[in-house]
Design a protein around this motif. Structure first.
Motif, PDB file in Angstrom:
ATOM      1  N   LYS A  52       0.815  -1.212   0.000  1.00 34.65           N
ATOM      2  CA  LYS A  52       0.000   0.000   0.000  1.00 34.65           C
ATOM      3  C   LYS A  52       0.845   1.257   0.000  1.00 34.65           C
ATOM      4  CE  LYS A  52      -4.231  -1.801   2.136  1.00 34.65           C
ATOM      5  NZ  LYS A  52      -3.898  -3.226   2.055  1.00 34.65           N
ATOM      6  N   ARG A  53       1.889   1.272   0.782  1.00 35.52           N
ATOM      7  CA  ARG A  53       2.710   2.483   0.892  1.00 35.52           C
ATOM      8  C   ARG A  53       3.323   2.863  -0.445  1.00 35.52           C
ATOM      9  NH1 ARG A  53       5.264   6.228   0.663  1.00 35.52           N
ATOM     10  NH2 ARG A  53       3.152   6.964   0.457  1.00 35.52           N
ATOM     11  N   ARG A  54       3.785   1.893  -1.209  1.00 32.95           N
ATOM     12  CA  ARG A  54       4.496   2.173  -2.448  1.00 32.95           C
ATOM     13  C   ARG A  54       3.574   2.537  -3.599  1.00 32.95           C
ATOM     14  NH1 ARG A  54       8.633  -2.039  -5.566  1.00 32.95           N
ATOM     15  NH2 ARG A  54       9.264  -0.593  -7.232  1.00 32.95           N
ATOM     16  N   PHE A  55       2.413   1.896  -3.687  1.00 29.02           N
ATOM     17  CA  PHE A  55       1.583   2.037  -4.887  1.00 29.02           C
ATOM     18  C   PHE A  55       0.270   2.797  -4.652  1.00 29.02           C
ATOM     19  CE2 PHE A  55       4.213  -1.695  -5.876  1.00 29.02           C
ATOM     20  CZ  PHE A  55       4.732  -1.283  -7.099  1.00 29.02           C
ATOM     21  N   ALA A  56       0.070   3.342  -3.454  1.00 27.40           N
ATOM     22  CA  ALA A  56      -1.189   4.033  -3.164  1.00 27.40           C
ATOM     23  C   ALA A  56      -1.413   5.222  -4.092  1.00 27.40           C
ATOM     24  CB  ALA A  56      -1.226   4.482  -1.709  1.00 27.40           C
ATOM     25  N   LEU A  57      -0.404   6.048  -4.276  1.00 25.15           N
ATOM     26  CA  LEU A  57      -0.582   7.252  -5.084  1.00 25.15           C
ATOM     27  C   LEU A  57      -0.853   6.903  -6.546  1.00 25.15           C
ATOM     28  CD1 LEU A  57      -0.630  10.310  -5.300  1.00 25.15           C
ATOM     29  CD2 LEU A  57       1.859  10.264  -5.618  1.00 25.15           C
ATOM     30  N   ALA A  58      -0.099   5.951  -7.095  1.00 22.64           N
ATOM     31  CA  ALA A  58      -0.292   5.569  -8.494  1.00 22.64           C
ATOM     32  C   ALA A  58      -1.696   5.013  -8.708  1.00 22.64           C
ATOM     33  CB  ALA A  58       0.755   4.540  -8.907  1.00 22.64           C
ATOM     34  N   ALA A  59      -2.159   4.144  -7.807  1.00 20.04           N
ATOM     35  CA  ALA A  59      -3.498   3.568  -7.936  1.00 20.04           C
ATOM     36  C   ALA A  59      -4.565   4.653  -7.834  1.00 20.04           C
ATOM     37  CB  ALA A  59      -3.720   2.502  -6.866  1.00 20.04           C
ATOM     38  N   GLN A  60      -4.373   5.578  -6.898  1.00 21.79           N
ATOM     39  CA  GLN A  60      -5.354   6.643  -6.703  1.00 21.79           C
ATOM     40  C   GLN A  60      -5.418   7.582  -7.901  1.00 21.79           C
ATOM     41  OE1 GLN A  60      -7.179   6.520  -3.759  1.00 21.79           O
ATOM     42  NE2 GLN A  60      -8.511   7.921  -4.869  1.00 21.79           N
ATOM     43  N   LEU A  61      -4.280   7.925  -8.468  1.00 21.16           N
ATOM     44  CA  LEU A  61      -4.254   8.833  -9.607  1.00 21.16           C
ATOM     45  C   LEU A  61      -4.866   8.180 -10.850  1.00 21.16           C
ATOM     46  CD1 LEU A  61      -0.803  10.621  -9.222  1.00 21.16           C
ATOM     47  CD2 LEU A  61      -3.090  11.504  -8.693  1.00 21.16           C
ATOM     48  N   PHE A  62      -4.629   6.878 -11.034  1.00 26.91           N
ATOM     49  CA  PHE A  62      -5.267   6.195 -12.167  1.00 26.91           C
ATOM     50  C   PHE A  62      -6.779   6.290 -12.055  1.00 26.91           C
ATOM     51  CE2 PHE A  62      -7.264   2.715 -14.363  1.00 26.91           C
ATOM     52  CZ  PHE A  62      -6.591   2.647 -15.570  1.00 26.91           C
ATOM     53  N   PHE A  63      -7.318   6.018 -10.855  1.00 27.90           N
ATOM     54  CA  PHE A  63      -8.758   6.106 -10.662  1.00 27.90           C
ATOM     55  C   PHE A  63      -9.257   7.529 -10.906  1.00 27.90           C
ATOM     56  CE2 PHE A  63      -8.856   2.131  -7.890  1.00 27.90           C
ATOM     57  CZ  PHE A  63      -9.643   1.422  -8.779  1.00 27.90           C
ATOM     58  N   LEU A  64      -8.518   8.509 -10.417  1.00 30.48           N
ATOM     59  CA  LEU A  64      -8.944   9.889 -10.581  1.00 30.48           C
ATOM     60  C   LEU A  64      -9.041  10.262 -12.058  1.00 30.48           C
ATOM     61  CD1 LEU A  64      -9.631  12.709  -9.524  1.00 30.48           C
ATOM     62  CD2 LEU A  64      -7.162  13.145  -9.354  1.00 30.48           C
ATOM     63  N   LEU A  65      -8.019   9.930 -12.830  1.00 31.50           N
ATOM     64  CA  LEU A  65      -8.011  10.277 -14.251  1.00 31.50           C
ATOM     65  C   LEU A  65      -9.097   9.510 -15.011  1.00 31.50           C
ATOM     66  CD1 LEU A  65      -4.159  10.405 -14.829  1.00 31.50           C
ATOM     67  CD2 LEU A  65      -5.727  12.339 -14.648  1.00 31.50           C
ATOM     68  N   SER A  66      -9.249   8.216 -14.688  1.00 31.98           N
ATOM     69  CA  SER A  66     -10.259   7.401 -15.355  1.00 31.98           C
ATOM     70  C   SER A  66     -11.661   7.916 -15.061  1.00 31.98           C
ATOM     71  CB  SER A  66     -10.127   5.944 -14.901  1.00 31.98           C
ATOM     72  OG  SER A  66     -11.201   5.163 -15.368  1.00 31.98           O
ATOM     73  N   ARG A  67     -11.938   8.211 -13.808  1.00 36.48           N
ATOM     74  CA  ARG A  67     -13.271   8.666 -13.426  1.00 36.48           C
ATOM     75  C   ARG A  67     -13.535  10.080 -13.938  1.00 36.48           C
ATOM     76  NH1 ARG A  67     -12.229   6.080  -7.501  1.00 36.48           N
ATOM     77  NH2 ARG A  67     -12.846   3.945  -8.027  1.00 36.48           N
ATOM     78  N   THR A  68     -12.493  10.899 -13.991  1.00 37.94           N
ATOM     79  CA  THR A  68     -12.668  12.242 -14.542  1.00 37.94           C
ATOM     80  C   THR A  68     -13.095  12.175 -15.999  1.00 37.94           C
ATOM     81  OG1 THR A  68     -11.021  13.194 -13.032  1.00 37.94           O
ATOM     82  CG2 THR A  68     -11.506  14.430 -15.038  1.00 37.94           C
ATOM     83  N   GLU A  69     -12.508  11.264 -16.760  1.00 37.47           N
ATOM     84  CA  GLU A  69     -12.894  11.105 -18.159  1.00 37.47           C
ATOM     85  C   GLU A  69     -14.326  10.595 -18.267  1.00 37.47           C
ATOM     86  OE1 GLU A  69     -12.988  10.949 -22.279  1.00 37.47           O
ATOM     87  OE2 GLU A  69     -11.736  12.062 -20.864  1.00 37.47           O
ATOM     88  N   GLN A  70     -14.707   9.640 -17.422  1.00 37.74           N
ATOM     89  CA  GLN A  70     -16.094   9.164 -17.440  1.00 37.74           C
ATOM     90  C   GLN A  70     -17.062  10.294 -17.087  1.00 37.74           C
ATOM     91  OE1 GLN A  70     -15.744   5.709 -14.770  1.00 37.74           O
ATOM     92  NE2 GLN A  70     -16.409   4.442 -16.481  1.00 37.74           N
ATOM     93  N   CYS A  71     -16.678  11.119 -16.109  1.00 33.98           N
ATOM     94  CA  CYS A  71     -17.523  12.245 -15.712  1.00 33.98           C
ATOM     95  C   CYS A  71     -17.681  13.232 -16.861  1.00 33.98           C
ATOM     96  CB  CYS A  71     -16.929  12.953 -14.495  1.00 33.98           C
ATOM     97  SG  CYS A  71     -17.058  12.028 -12.956  1.00 33.98           S
TER      98      CYS A  71
END
Length: 213
Positions: A52-71
């Motif tokens: 979690k510590r290493r990949f939290a930011l990358a996972a969160q940013l992917f979701f943010l960009l993906s959901r922003t495009e869907q929005c």
């Protein structure tokens, strides 16, 4: 049939509560467009659950960009052409960011969120599914996604707490709060029909549905 004003419905709740199963059944029942968060497409998600510590930011940013495009696509679409059902609110990204990111990462995430300004039309109804952390953990184990099996009950409990806090203050749309402890929307036609009837009868800004023992 649902009331005509319910054009855009969102199903929300913590991991394992059954929101995607309900969103699928609801969309099929009313012949609505279905919008799902793209968890399986996130290349960092499995690694996040391992470290979690290493990949939290990358996972969160992917979701943010993906959901922003869907929005963006949803905001540009014609909601009046038919009903739409989604299994997430874009606002929930901030809950996961607060839970998973360290302070400096969270500040960076907030800055990107503000710059992107992801927005969708306000839902006509939000269905918030609740369940106890032990129930969430049991359901996560039952659905058997390999990368989720190390998810602890403590993590789910904190996530459920953040959801409760968020929806306690939520007033952007009518809200139906559903205790899903004794409901199985994936497999039980009776349970789904009980909730569907409750949705059709909803008139207030905030109501509750709880199936007794």
């Amino acid at each position: 049939m649902l009331p005509a004003h319910l054009r855009y419905i969102v199903v929300e709740g913590p991991i394992g509560v059954g929101k995607t199963s309900l969103a699928r059944r609801l969309a099929a029942r009313i012949s609505a467009e279905l919008i799902l968060e793209q968890a399986a497409e996130n290349p960092f998600l499995a690694r996040f659950y391992e470290d979690k510590r290493r990949f939290a930011l990358a996972a969160q940013l992917f979701f943010l960009l993906s959901r922003t495009e869907q929005c963006r696509q949803l905001a540009q679409g014609d909601l009046f052409a038919g009903a739409t059902v989604s299994d997430y609110l874009i606002d929930k990204d901030m809950l996961f960011a607060r839970l998973n990111l360290e302070e400096a990462e969270f500040r960076l995430y907030q800055k990107l969120y503000q710059d992107l300004q992801p927005q969708t039309p306000a839902p006509d109804l939000v269905i918030y599914l609740q369940a106890a952390p032990a129930t969430l953990a049991q359901r996560v184990r039952r659905r058997g996604l390999p990368y989720e099996q190390g998810m602890g009950e403590a993590y789910l409990a904190e996530l459920a707490r953040l959801y409760t806090e968020f929806f306690y203050h939520y007033d952007a749309a009518p809200l139906l709060i559903v205790n899903s402890e004794r409901l199985n929307f994936a497999d039980s036609e009776e349970d789904f029909e009980l909730l569907f009837q409750r949705i059709c009868e909803m008139r207030g800004a905030r109501e509750f549905f709880n199936r007794g023992a």
